[in-house]
Write a protein that holds these residues in place. Structure first.
Motif, PDB file in Angstrom:
ATOM      1  N   THR A   9       0.965  -0.940   0.023  1.00  0.00           N
ATOM      2  CA  THR A   9       0.267   0.529   0.155  1.00  0.00           C
ATOM      3  C   THR A   9       1.064   0.867  -0.080  1.00  0.00           C
ATOM      4  N   ALA A  10       0.573   1.897  -1.367  1.00  0.00           N
ATOM      5  CA  ALA A  10       1.659   3.329  -0.992  1.00  0.00           C
ATOM      6  C   ALA A  10       0.761   4.516  -1.003  1.00  0.00           C
ATOM      7  N   LEU A  11       0.960   5.474  -0.481  1.00  0.00           N
ATOM      8  CA  LEU A  11       0.120   6.831   0.095  1.00  0.00           C
ATOM      9  C   LEU A  11       0.842   8.066  -0.816  1.00  0.00           C
ATOM     10  N   VAL A  12       0.693   8.367  -1.654  1.00  0.00           N
ATOM     11  CA  VAL A  12       1.166   9.312  -2.754  1.00  0.00           C
ATOM     12  C   VAL A  12       0.804  10.583  -2.627  1.00  0.00           C
ATOM     13  N   THR A  13       1.442  11.582  -1.948  1.00  0.00           N
ATOM     14  CA  THR A  13       0.660  12.971  -2.087  1.00  0.00           C
ATOM     15  C   THR A  13       0.839  13.832  -3.437  1.00  0.00           C
ATOM     16  N   GLY A  14      -0.080  14.374  -3.137  1.00  0.00           N
ATOM     17  CA  GLY A  14      -0.016  15.354  -4.590  1.00  0.00           C
ATOM     18  C   GLY A  14      -0.486  14.603  -5.686  1.00  0.00           C
ATOM     19  N   ALA A  28       1.317   0.933  -9.361  1.00  0.00           N
ATOM     20  CA  ALA A  28      -0.183   0.697 -10.079  1.00  0.00           C
ATOM     21  C   ALA A  28       0.322  -0.598 -10.796  1.00  0.00           C
ATOM     22  N   LYS A  29       1.150  -0.301 -11.860  1.00  0.00           N
ATOM     23  CA  LYS A  29       1.624  -1.223 -12.431  1.00  0.00           C
ATOM     24  C   LYS A  29       2.173  -1.963 -11.957  1.00  0.00           C
ATOM     25  N   GLU A  30       3.193  -2.294 -10.674  1.00  0.00           N
ATOM     26  CA  GLU A  30       3.287  -3.199  -9.780  1.00  0.00           C
ATOM     27  C   GLU A  30       2.904  -3.936  -8.771  1.00  0.00           C
ATOM     28  N   GLY A  31       1.353  -3.548  -9.036  1.00  0.00           N
ATOM     29  CA  GLY A  31       0.761  -4.112  -8.194  1.00  0.00           C
ATOM     30  C   GLY A  31      -0.135  -4.133  -6.768  1.00  0.00           C
ATOM     31  N   VAL A  32       0.637  -2.240  -6.578  1.00  0.00           N
ATOM     32  CA  VAL A  32       0.768  -1.354  -5.577  1.00  0.00           C
ATOM     33  C   VAL A  32      -0.801  -1.112  -5.520  1.00  0.00           C
ATOM     34  N   ASN A  33      -1.700  -1.339  -4.257  1.00  0.00           N
ATOM     35  CA  ASN A  33      -2.808  -0.554  -3.645  1.00  0.00           C
ATOM     36  C   ASN A  33      -2.290   0.719  -3.645  1.00  0.00           C
ATOM     37  N   VAL A  34      -3.051   2.058  -4.806  1.00  0.00           N
ATOM     38  CA  VAL A  34      -2.453   3.151  -4.168  1.00  0.00           C
ATOM     39  C   VAL A  34      -3.466   4.091  -3.266  1.00  0.00           C
ATOM     40  N   LEU A  35      -2.823   4.459  -2.865  1.00  0.00           N
ATOM     41  CA  LEU A  35      -3.740   5.880  -1.677  1.00  0.00           C
ATOM     42  C   LEU A  35      -3.491   7.428  -2.777  1.00  0.00           C
ATOM     43  N   VAL A  47      -9.231  10.163 -10.173  1.00  0.00           N
ATOM     44  CA  VAL A  47      -7.452   9.431 -11.050  1.00  0.00           C
ATOM     45  C   VAL A  47      -7.465   8.122 -10.907  1.00  0.00           C
ATOM     46  N   VAL A  48      -8.597   7.671  -9.889  1.00  0.00           N
ATOM     47  CA  VAL A  48      -8.524   6.172  -8.532  1.00  0.00           C
ATOM     48  C   VAL A  48      -9.199   5.435  -9.645  1.00  0.00           C
ATOM     49  N   ASP A  49     -10.594   6.119 -10.099  1.00  0.00           N
ATOM     50  CA  ASP A  49     -11.517   5.336 -11.095  1.00  0.00           C
ATOM     51  C   ASP A  49     -10.508   5.034 -12.699  1.00  0.00           C
ATOM     52  N   GLU A  50      -9.531   6.194 -12.667  1.00  0.00           N
ATOM     53  CA  GLU A  50      -8.663   5.394 -13.969  1.00  0.00           C
ATOM     54  C   GLU A  50      -7.430   4.302 -13.608  1.00  0.00           C
ATOM     55  N   ILE A  51      -7.325   4.404 -12.575  1.00  0.00           N
ATOM     56  CA  ILE A  51      -6.363   3.728 -12.324  1.00  0.00           C
ATOM     57  C   ILE A  51      -7.220   2.295 -12.061  1.00  0.00           C
ATOM     58  N   LYS A  52      -7.994   2.278 -11.375  1.00  0.00           N
ATOM     59  CA  LYS A  52      -8.486   0.957 -11.073  1.00  0.00           C
ATOM     60  C   LYS A  52      -9.267  -0.134 -12.607  1.00  0.00           C
ATOM     61  N   TYR A  55      -5.408  -0.926 -13.812  1.00  0.00           N
ATOM     62  CA  TYR A  55      -5.011  -1.929 -13.803  1.00  0.00           C
ATOM     63  C   TYR A  55      -5.899  -2.768 -12.694  1.00  0.00           C
ATOM     64  N   PRO A  56      -6.835  -4.002 -12.477  1.00  0.00           N
ATOM     65  CA  PRO A  56      -7.951  -3.977 -12.152  1.00  0.00           C
ATOM     66  C   PRO A  56      -7.604  -4.976 -11.001  1.00  0.00           C
ATOM     67  N   ASN A  57      -6.285  -5.442 -10.822  1.00  0.00           N
ATOM     68  CA  ASN A  57      -6.635  -5.933  -9.736  1.00  0.00           C
ATOM     69  C   ASN A  57      -5.561  -5.237  -8.764  1.00  0.00           C
ATOM     70  N   THR A  58      -5.583  -4.081  -8.748  1.00  0.00           N
ATOM     71  CA  THR A  58      -5.160  -3.745  -7.702  1.00  0.00           C
ATOM     72  C   THR A  58      -6.574  -2.958  -6.724  1.00  0.00           C
ATOM     73  N   SER A  59      -6.606  -2.369  -6.281  1.00  0.00           N
ATOM     74  CA  SER A  59      -7.021  -1.180  -4.970  1.00  0.00           C
ATOM     75  C   SER A  59      -6.980  -0.183  -4.569  1.00  0.00           C
ATOM     76  N   PRO A  60      -7.375   0.998  -5.885  1.00  0.00           N
ATOM     77  CA  PRO A  60      -6.931   2.742  -5.746  1.00  0.00           C
ATOM     78  C   PRO A  60      -7.973   2.880  -4.416  1.00  0.00           C
ATOM     79  N   GLN A  61      -7.596   4.209  -3.547  1.00  0.00           N
ATOM     80  CA  GLN A  61      -8.368   4.736  -2.733  1.00  0.00           C
ATOM     81  C   GLN A  61      -8.540   6.117  -2.642  1.00  0.00           C
TER      82      GLN A  61
END
Length: 264
Positions: A9-14, A28-35, A47-52, A55-61
């Motif tokens: 899980t990664a929090l990327v600010t800005g 996300a390409k590497e399978g990370v669930n990005v915040l 951006v969450v929708d775009e990444i999801k 990369y549907p195997n990840t869970s961006p939030q």
């Protein structure tokens, strides 16, 4: 190459645009669930929708919050109490002469570019240390080591991030937790692209021609002679956040396109 980051899980600010968004996408390409963090809920949600979708195997939030605001920052901590990766990307900049930089400006830049990142690092580092893995990555600038004089309030805060990164890294001795800093050179953000297009409105010029003309006139010291793409920084960041980059400890990593003319 599998970076060994699946389900981290990664929090990327800005991260609703620019370098931050590019880093989030590469993670996300590497399978990370990005915040995805920003101050605007709708932008973060897009951006969450775009990444999801990509990369549907990840869970961006959506991690919307003004991280400079203490109340909003505390709410962010309550919602996301633990992360494996923290990318402190949020920052502000503006070309200003030294005479224009009053105490209010100094304070604004210190609060935004340094103290907010420090607060996030201070909160998340203990969990990384106790969990046996963690990455804290600061995004600085070549201005940190080669101030142009065009924005002293920005350069000073980016230099401070190098010192903060090294100080925090000392606390990770003997662990698989790392703290590092990437120093990008001039990067083609959305704002920069708009500026170039406005400077060269000629529709008969390709963007690449406009870019090269702009670089030659304004940034002749760049060896790359084009702007760095956010995705290029994103790919480097993904590697630095991976288990393969553990030997990087407190390192200032230059990706400046040859802007800095010195060895160190």
């Amino acid at each position: 190459m599998d970076m060994g980051l699946i389900n981290k899980t990664a929090l990327v600010t800005g991260s609703t645009k620019g370098i931050g968004k590019a880093i989030a996408i590469e993670l996300a390409k590497e399978g990370v669930n990005v915040l995805i963090n920003g101050r605007n809920h709708e932008e973060a949600e897009r951006v969450v929708d775009e990444i999801k979708a990509a990369y549907p195997n990840t869970s961006p939030q959506n991690a919307v919050a003004d991280i400079v605001n203490v109340t909003e920052r505390e709410a962010l901590f309550a919602k996301f109490p633990q992360v494996d990766i923290l990318v402190n990307n949020t920052g502000i900049y503006e070309i200003m002469s030294y005479d224009e930089v009053d105490d209010a400006v100094w304070e604004k830049y210190f609060q935004t570019n340094v103290l907010a990142a420090n607060a996030l690092s201070k909160f998340y580092m203990p969990g990384m240390l106790s969990g046996g893995f963690g990455r804290i990555l600061f995004i600085a600038s070549e201005e940190a080591v080669m101030p142009s004089g065009q924005m002293p309030q920005y350069a000073v805060t980016k230099s401070m991030l190098l010192s903060l990164s090294k100080s925090l890294s000392k606390l990770t001795a003997g662990t698989e937790v790392t703290v590092n800093t990437i120093m990008p050179g001039p990067t083609l953000s959305e704002n920069v692209q708009q500026i170039i297009e406005s400077v060269f409105p000629d529709v008969n010029m390709t963007f690449e021609q406009k870019e090269k003309t702009f670089m030659a006139a304004n940034l002749p010291q760049s060896e790359l002679q084009r702007f760095i793409r956010p995705g290029e920084i994103g790919r480097l960041a993904a590697f630095v956040c991976s288990p393969y980059a553990t030997p990087f400890k407190g390192s200032p990593i230059r990706m400046d396109g040859g802007m800095v003319p010195t060895i160190y």
